[in-house]
Design a protein around this motif. Structure first.
Motif, PDB file in Angstrom:
ATOM      1  N   SER A  70       0.821  -1.206   0.000  1.00 58.35           N
ATOM      2  CA  SER A  70       0.000   0.000   0.000  1.00 58.35           C
ATOM      3  C   SER A  70       0.857   1.258   0.000  1.00 58.35           C
ATOM      4  N   GLU A  71       1.930   1.270   0.793  1.00 59.47           N
ATOM      5  CA  GLU A  71       2.828   2.423   0.828  1.00 59.47           C
ATOM      6  C   GLU A  71       3.532   2.602  -0.519  1.00 59.47           C
ATOM      7  N   TYR A  72       3.956   1.492  -1.104  1.00 57.43           N
ATOM      8  CA  TYR A  72       4.617   1.540  -2.409  1.00 57.43           C
ATOM      9  C   TYR A  72       3.658   2.088  -3.457  1.00 57.43           C
ATOM     10  N   LEU A  73       2.408   1.612  -3.439  1.00 53.45           N
ATOM     11  CA  LEU A  73       1.405   2.073  -4.393  1.00 53.45           C
ATOM     12  C   LEU A  73       1.158   3.572  -4.240  1.00 53.45           C
ATOM     13  N   ASN A  74       1.018   4.048  -3.003  1.00 54.90           N
ATOM     14  CA  ASN A  74       0.794   5.477  -2.786  1.00 54.90           C
ATOM     15  C   ASN A  74       1.970   6.307  -3.277  1.00 54.90           C
ATOM     16  N   ARG A  75       3.193   5.822  -3.055  1.00 55.70           N
ATOM     17  CA  ARG A  75       4.367   6.568  -3.517  1.00 55.70           C
ATOM     18  C   ARG A  75       4.367   6.668  -5.041  1.00 55.70           C
ATOM     19  N   VAL A  76       4.089   5.556  -5.721  1.00 51.42           N
ATOM     20  CA  VAL A  76       4.043   5.576  -7.180  1.00 51.42           C
ATOM     21  C   VAL A  76       2.964   6.546  -7.665  1.00 51.42           C
ATOM     22  N   ARG A  77       1.789   6.492  -7.032  1.00 53.31           N
ATOM     23  CA  ARG A  77       0.691   7.376  -7.439  1.00 53.31           C
ATOM     24  C   ARG A  77       1.057   8.857  -7.242  1.00 53.31           C
ATOM     25  N   ILE A  78       1.664   9.172  -6.106  1.00 52.55           N
ATOM     26  CA  ILE A  78       1.992  10.570  -5.835  1.00 52.55           C
ATOM     27  C   ILE A  78       3.092  11.050  -6.763  1.00 52.55           C
ATOM     28  N   GLU A  79       4.069  10.192  -7.077  1.00 50.99           N
ATOM     29  CA  GLU A  79       5.108  10.595  -8.025  1.00 50.99           C
ATOM     30  C   GLU A  79       4.508  10.848  -9.404  1.00 50.99           C
ATOM     31  N   GLN A  80       3.549  10.024  -9.809  1.00 54.02           N
ATOM     32  CA  GLN A  80       2.887  10.258 -11.090  1.00 54.02           C
ATOM     33  C   GLN A  80       2.045  11.530 -11.033  1.00 54.02           C
ATOM     34  N   ALA A  81       1.400  11.785  -9.902  1.00 51.63           N
ATOM     35  CA  ALA A  81       0.626  13.015  -9.748  1.00 51.63           C
ATOM     36  C   ALA A  81       1.528  14.236  -9.857  1.00 51.63           C
ATOM     37  N   MET A  82       2.733  14.156  -9.288  1.00 49.94           N
ATOM     38  CA  MET A  82       3.682  15.259  -9.394  1.00 49.94           C
ATOM     39  C   MET A  82       4.033  15.532 -10.858  1.00 49.94           C
ATOM     40  N   ARG A  83       4.233  14.462 -11.614  1.00 53.56           N
ATOM     41  CA  ARG A  83       4.540  14.626 -13.034  1.00 53.56           C
ATOM     42  C   ARG A  83       3.394  15.344 -13.749  1.00 53.56           C
ATOM     43  N   LEU A  84       2.152  14.942 -13.469  1.00 56.03           N
ATOM     44  CA  LEU A  84       0.998  15.574 -14.109  1.00 56.03           C
ATOM     45  C   LEU A  84       0.837  17.026 -13.669  1.00 56.03           C
ATOM     46  N   LEU A  85       1.122  17.304 -12.412  1.00 62.62           N
ATOM     47  CA  LEU A  85       1.041  18.685 -11.932  1.00 62.62           C
ATOM     48  C   LEU A  85       2.080  19.563 -12.610  1.00 62.62           C
TER      49      LEU A  85
ATOM     50  N   VAL B 256      -3.632  12.600   0.979  1.00 67.27           N
ATOM     51  CA  VAL B 256      -2.461  11.738   0.838  1.00 67.27           C
ATOM     52  C   VAL B 256      -1.268  12.549   0.336  1.00 67.27           C
ATOM     53  N   PHE B 257      -1.501  13.423  -0.636  1.00 68.30           N
ATOM     54  CA  PHE B 257      -0.424  14.245  -1.193  1.00 68.30           C
ATOM     55  C   PHE B 257       0.220  15.090  -0.102  1.00 68.30           C
ATOM     56  N   ARG B 258      -0.608  15.736   0.733  1.00 65.60           N
ATOM     57  CA  ARG B 258      -0.078  16.583   1.798  1.00 65.60           C
ATOM     58  C   ARG B 258       0.692  15.751   2.825  1.00 65.60           C
ATOM     59  N   LYS B 259       0.200  14.575   3.131  1.00 61.48           N
ATOM     60  CA  LYS B 259       0.873  13.716   4.109  1.00 61.48           C
ATOM     61  C   LYS B 259       2.257  13.315   3.621  1.00 61.48           C
ATOM     62  N   MET B 260       2.401  13.036   2.319  1.00 62.16           N
ATOM     63  CA  MET B 260       3.661  12.532   1.783  1.00 62.16           C
ATOM     64  C   MET B 260       4.639  13.631   1.401  1.00 62.16           C
ATOM     65  N   THR B 261       4.135  14.824   1.083  1.00 61.54           N
ATOM     66  CA  THR B 261       5.022  15.877   0.597  1.00 61.54           C
ATOM     67  C   THR B 261       5.076  17.102   1.501  1.00 61.54           C
ATOM     68  N   GLY B 262       4.109  17.232   2.401  1.00 62.27           N
ATOM     69  CA  GLY B 262       4.052  18.405   3.252  1.00 62.27           C
ATOM     70  C   GLY B 262       3.400  19.597   2.579  1.00 62.27           C
ATOM     71  N   ARG B 263       2.878  19.417   1.352  1.00 58.60           N
ATOM     72  CA  ARG B 263       2.242  20.505   0.618  1.00 58.60           C
ATOM     73  C   ARG B 263       0.968  20.017  -0.045  1.00 58.60           C
TER      74      ARG B 263
END
Length: 294
Positions: A227-242, A267-274
């Protein structure tokens, strides 16, 4: 991560005082080739000494080093020193080869480069979501936008990139070849299906193992739960789209597999602080350390 029309090579020739310890970025590029005329020989090039890292996005090329030959297909890179006993080229009749690359002077970074190469091999596999590849893509974006305008910025990118190669080579996620086969299969599935992945039950059923066994072995091998790995992959992809698109938050949440924008923001705020909005507004700043998660 298709290329579309997003190709271009950018060279850098900055002057800096000799007494300053700066890394030197020579070029960063993104290209797509489909001609046997694309061929480079490490002994005939005249622009060395250089270190070359080239990563395949789609299609494939060939990298030869001494008597060894490697198919450099999607998700695989090669690492080479120029001058050196190597050749890389487009194979006649093959599919279009799309790739990213970075060329750097070896001054200051050669020991770190050699350490990463000795651990990963000269033709390593790296997920498109891995830290080095995400950073390489970001360096190209900055060059494409005309934001690498001084030797200090260029130096920081070179040092960060080689440092991320070392981190990948030495951290658990850099040792995929040592993971149990089911763990590698699980990670590959998440890397390519993060937009539709829903539960550990689905993943374990697909792999034919119990979810408790998968949870234990995955965490032991990678340092993260599935689950943690999946969230990291999703957030990294979200960063690319942003960074690269004008898509709204709800659409990005949907694209990367979240059920709604509010949960995605949490989830984004929890993992990146923003928040995603503040990340997008600050994307032109040098805040790369915030893009990567421990």
């Amino acid at each position: 991560m298709g290329t579309g029309n997003r190709i271009g090579t950018y060279g850098f020739r900055f002057s800096a005082p000799d007494h300053l310890a700066l890394c030197s970025l020579f070029a960063v590029g993104r290209d797509a080739v489909q001609s046997p005329a694309y061929r480079w020989d490490g002994y005939t090039r005249k622009d060395g000494p250089l270190l070359l890292f080239q990563y395949t996005i789609e299609g494939e090329g060939v990298f030869e080093s001494g008597a060894e030959a490697y198919r450099i297909d999607a998700g695989r890179a090669f690492m080479a020193e120029i001058p050196g006993d190597h050749r890389y080229y487009f194979p006649e009749g093959g599919p279009e080869w799309s790739f990213m690359f970075i060329l750097m002077r070896p001054s200051l970074i050669l020991p770190n480069w050699q350490e990463a190469k000795s651990r990963m091999g000269q033709a390593p596999h790296l997920p498109a979501t891995s830290r080095p590849i995400r950073l390489l893509e970001d360096i190209w974006e900055q060059a494409n936008d005309g934001r690498i305008t001084d030797p200090f910025t260029a130096s920081s990118y070179v040092y960060q990139f080689v440092s991320e190669l070392c981190r990948f080579a030495t951290a658990p996620q850099g040792e995929r070849r040592h993971w149990p086969e089911k763990v590698r299969q699980a990670a590959r599935y998440i890397d390519t299906h993060y937009g539709s992945m829903i539960s550990l039950d689905q993943l374990s059923e697909r792999l034919g193992v119990s979810k408790y066994h998968l949870l234990r072995t995955f965490a032991a091998a990678t340092g993260e739960t599935p689950s943690e790995y999946l969230n990291r992959v999703r957030i990294e992809q979200a960063m690319r789209l942003l960074r690269q698109t004008d898509l709204g938050i709800e659409r990005i949440a949907e694209e990367v597999g979240y059920s709604g924008g509010s949960y995605f923001i949490k989830v984004f705020r929890k993992m990146t602080g923003r928040t995603p909005g503040s990340f997008r507004s600050e994307q032109g700043q040098l805040t790369l350390s915030r893009l990567y998660f421990d």
